[in-house]
Design a protein around this motif. Structure first.
Motif, PDB file in Angstrom:
ATOM      1  N   ILE A   1     -87.237  -1.948 -29.697  1.00 15.60           N
ATOM      2  CA  ILE A   1     -88.471  -2.476 -29.116  1.00 15.60           C
ATOM      3  C   ILE A   1     -89.623  -1.530 -29.426  1.00 15.60           C
ATOM      4  CG2 ILE A   1     -89.667  -3.060 -26.975  1.00 15.60           C
ATOM      5  CD1 ILE A   1     -87.001  -3.766 -25.792  1.00 15.60           C
ATOM      6  N   LEU A   2     -89.383  -0.244 -29.223  1.00 15.55           N
ATOM      7  CA  LEU A   2     -90.425   0.738 -29.480  1.00 15.55           C
ATOM      8  C   LEU A   2     -89.814   2.078 -29.824  1.00 15.55           C
ATOM      9  CD1 LEU A   2     -90.603   2.507 -26.619  1.00 15.55           C
ATOM     10  CD2 LEU A   2     -91.904   0.517 -25.926  1.00 15.55           C
ATOM     11  N   SER A   3     -90.611   2.923 -30.441  1.00 17.38           N
ATOM     12  CA  SER A   3     -90.214   4.289 -30.766  1.00 17.38           C
ATOM     13  C   SER A   3     -91.193   5.239 -30.091  1.00 17.38           C
ATOM     14  CB  SER A   3     -90.239   4.521 -32.279  1.00 17.38           C
ATOM     15  OG  SER A   3     -89.265   3.738 -32.915  1.00 17.38           O
ATOM     16  N   LEU A   4     -90.653   6.357 -29.643  1.00 16.63           N
ATOM     17  CA  LEU A   4     -91.460   7.363 -28.961  1.00 16.63           C
ATOM     18  C   LEU A   4     -91.297   8.714 -29.645  1.00 16.63           C
ATOM     19  CD1 LEU A   4     -89.719   5.679 -26.450  1.00 16.63           C
ATOM     20  CD2 LEU A   4     -91.725   6.588 -25.323  1.00 16.63           C
ATOM     21  N   TYR A   5     -92.327   9.536 -29.531  1.00 18.41           N
ATOM     22  CA  TYR A   5     -92.261  10.890 -30.053  1.00 18.41           C
ATOM     23  C   TYR A   5     -92.892  11.829 -29.044  1.00 18.41           C
ATOM     24  CZ  TYR A   5     -97.260  11.049 -30.967  1.00 18.41           C
ATOM     25  OH  TYR A   5     -98.616  11.065 -30.808  1.00 18.41           O
ATOM     26  N   LYS A   6     -92.531  13.093 -29.141  1.00 21.50           N
ATOM     27  CA  LYS A   6     -93.077  14.115 -28.255  1.00 21.50           C
ATOM     28  C   LYS A   6     -94.287  14.738 -28.938  1.00 21.50           C
ATOM     29  CE  LYS A   6     -91.482  17.894 -25.365  1.00 21.50           C
ATOM     30  NZ  LYS A   6     -90.313  18.741 -25.095  1.00 21.50           N
TER      31      LYS A   6
ATOM     32  N   LYS B   1     -95.142   9.865 -26.263  1.00 19.60           N
ATOM     33  CA  LYS B   1     -96.055   8.792 -26.627  1.00 19.60           C
ATOM     34  C   LYS B   1     -95.312   7.711 -27.414  1.00 19.60           C
ATOM     35  CE  LYS B   1    -100.024   9.470 -26.090  1.00 19.60           C
ATOM     36  NZ  LYS B   1    -100.868   9.166 -24.966  1.00 19.60           N
ATOM     37  N   ILE B   2     -95.835   6.509 -27.376  1.00 13.20           N
ATOM     38  CA  ILE B   2     -95.283   5.407 -28.164  1.00 13.20           C
ATOM     39  C   ILE B   2     -95.907   5.481 -29.550  1.00 13.20           C
ATOM     40  CG2 ILE B   2     -95.134   2.899 -28.394  1.00 13.20           C
ATOM     41  CD1 ILE B   2     -95.324   2.831 -25.258  1.00 13.20           C
ATOM     42  N   VAL B   3     -95.060   5.559 -30.567  1.00 13.40           N
ATOM     43  CA  VAL B   3     -95.556   5.664 -31.932  1.00 13.40           C
ATOM     44  C   VAL B   3     -95.405   4.334 -32.676  1.00 13.40           C
ATOM     45  CG1 VAL B   3     -93.396   6.570 -32.882  1.00 13.40           C
ATOM     46  CG2 VAL B   3     -95.541   7.085 -34.005  1.00 13.40           C
ATOM     47  N   GLU B   4     -94.391   3.544 -32.311  1.00 15.18           N
ATOM     48  CA  GLU B   4     -94.216   2.205 -32.920  1.00 15.18           C
ATOM     49  C   GLU B   4     -93.874   1.219 -31.820  1.00 15.18           C
ATOM     50  OE1 GLU B   4     -92.138   1.608 -36.703  1.00 15.18           O
ATOM     51  OE2 GLU B   4     -91.700   3.753 -36.564  1.00 15.18           O
ATOM     52  N   PHE B   5     -94.473   0.046 -31.909  1.00 13.28           N
ATOM     53  CA  PHE B   5     -94.209  -1.017 -30.930  1.00 13.28           C
ATOM     54  C   PHE B   5     -94.215  -2.339 -31.633  1.00 13.28           C
ATOM     55  CE2 PHE B   5     -96.347  -4.121 -28.081  1.00 13.28           C
ATOM     56  CZ  PHE B   5     -95.275  -4.345 -27.227  1.00 13.28           C
TER      57      PHE B   5
ATOM     58  N   SER C   1    -103.418  -1.031 -31.533  1.00  8.34           N
ATOM     59  CA  SER C   1    -102.233  -1.733 -32.009  1.00  8.34           C
ATOM     60  C   SER C   1    -101.409  -2.287 -30.846  1.00  8.34           C
ATOM     61  CB  SER C   1    -101.377  -0.773 -32.843  1.00  8.34           C
ATOM     62  OG  SER C   1    -100.155  -1.356 -33.181  1.00  8.34           O
ATOM     63  N   ILE C   2    -101.188  -1.476 -29.832  1.00  7.77           N
ATOM     64  CA  ILE C   2    -100.383  -1.905 -28.677  1.00  7.77           C
ATOM     65  C   ILE C   2    -101.078  -3.042 -27.948  1.00  7.77           C
ATOM     66  CG2 ILE C   2     -99.582  -1.206 -26.380  1.00  7.77           C
ATOM     67  CD1 ILE C   2     -98.889   1.524 -27.608  1.00  7.77           C
ATOM     68  N   LYS C   3    -102.360  -2.885 -27.697  1.00 10.43           N
ATOM     69  CA  LYS C   3    -103.105  -3.918 -26.966  1.00 10.43           C
ATOM     70  C   LYS C   3    -103.067  -5.245 -27.723  1.00 10.43           C
ATOM     71  CE  LYS C   3    -107.512  -4.840 -24.797  1.00 10.43           C
ATOM     72  NZ  LYS C   3    -108.892  -4.444 -24.616  1.00 10.43           N
TER      73      LYS C   3
ATOM     74  N   GLY D   1     -84.673  15.629 -32.204  1.00  9.37           N
ATOM     75  CA  GLY D   1     -84.759  15.529 -30.753  1.00  9.37           C
ATOM     76  C   GLY D   1     -86.138  15.221 -30.206  1.00  9.37           C
ATOM     77  N   ASP D   2     -87.133  15.125 -31.055  1.00 12.42           N
ATOM     78  CA  ASP D   2     -88.485  14.837 -30.592  1.00 12.42           C
ATOM     79  C   ASP D   2     -88.871  13.385 -30.811  1.00 12.42           C
ATOM     80  OD1 ASP D   2     -88.897  17.381 -29.673  1.00 12.42           O
ATOM     81  OD2 ASP D   2     -89.884  18.076 -31.490  1.00 12.42           O
ATOM     82  N   SER D   3     -87.869  12.522 -31.001  1.00 10.23           N
ATOM     83  CA  SER D   3     -88.123  11.105 -31.223  1.00 10.23           C
ATOM     84  C   SER D   3     -86.985  10.279 -30.629  1.00 10.23           C
ATOM     85  CB  SER D   3     -88.238  10.839 -32.730  1.00 10.23           C
ATOM     86  OG  SER D   3     -88.458   9.475 -32.979  1.00 10.23           O
ATOM     87  N   PHE D   4     -87.354   9.208 -29.945  1.00 14.03           N
ATOM     88  CA  PHE D   4     -86.379   8.294 -29.353  1.00 14.03           C
ATOM     89  C   PHE D   4     -86.786   6.863 -29.657  1.00 14.03           C
ATOM     90  CE2 PHE D   4     -85.232  11.991 -26.994  1.00 14.03           C
ATOM     91  CZ  PHE D   4     -83.944  11.782 -26.534  1.00 14.03           C
ATOM     92  N   ASP D   5     -85.800   5.981 -29.751  1.00 13.51           N
ATOM     93  CA  ASP D   5     -86.036   4.555 -29.910  1.00 13.51           C
ATOM     94  C   ASP D   5     -85.476   3.846 -28.691  1.00 13.51           C
ATOM     95  OD1 ASP D   5     -87.076   4.874 -32.508  1.00 13.51           O
ATOM     96  OD2 ASP D   5     -85.078   4.812 -33.374  1.00 13.51           O
ATOM     97  N   LEU D   6     -86.202   2.856 -28.185  1.00 15.08           N
ATOM     98  CA  LEU D   6     -85.709   2.008 -27.107  1.00 15.08           C
ATOM     99  C   LEU D   6     -85.122   0.774 -27.768  1.00 15.08           C
ATOM    100  CD1 LEU D   6     -85.543   1.635 -23.989  1.00 15.08           C
ATOM    101  CD2 LEU D   6     -87.548   0.187 -24.221  1.00 15.08           C
TER     102      LEU D   6
END
Length: 110
Positions: A94-99, A106-110, A44-46, A78-83
């Motif tokens: 732009i993207l979401s990350l999870y632990k 890791k990036i979970v959504e981009f 998906s990212i590529k 606390g195990d998820s962040f959004d940029l």
């Protein structure tokens, strides 16, 4: 087999959300979409990076990655962040990350 795949996946990512964003940004800047994809769902990212490149929008992404602000996604404890970036008063993510279970971000959504 599954355990080995999880360990391999956890090699790619940072110990913090900031580190993962930095590593991802460096790979995107180099045009290494294969490496960029290893920080999340590689296919998906590529594909999205290739699409941005063909549309001559990769520089806009890089600028957003460099200037975005990480915000905790409180819905996930606390195990998820959004940029996110703010452009013209509008807030965009732009993207979401999870632990991951292994402790790698890791990036979970981009």
């Amino acid at each position: 087999m599954l355990e080995e795949m999880v360990k391999e996946s956890d090699k790619w990512g940072g110990k913090t959300p900031e580190e993962t964003v930095r590593l991802f940004t460096e790979a995107v800047k180099k045009g290494d979409f294969e490496l960029s994809g290893k920080y999340g769902d590689s296919g998906s990212i590529k594909a999205k990076l290739e699409q941005l490149k063909s549309g001559d929008r990769l520089d806009v992404l890089i600028q957003g990655l460099e200037n975005g602000k990480l915000e905790e996604n409180k819905g996930f404890g606390g195990d998820s962040f959004d940029l996110k970036i703010i452009d013209g008063g509008e807030n965009y993510w732009i993207l979401s990350l999870y632990k991951s279970d292994g402790g790698t971000w890791k990036i979970v959504e981009f």
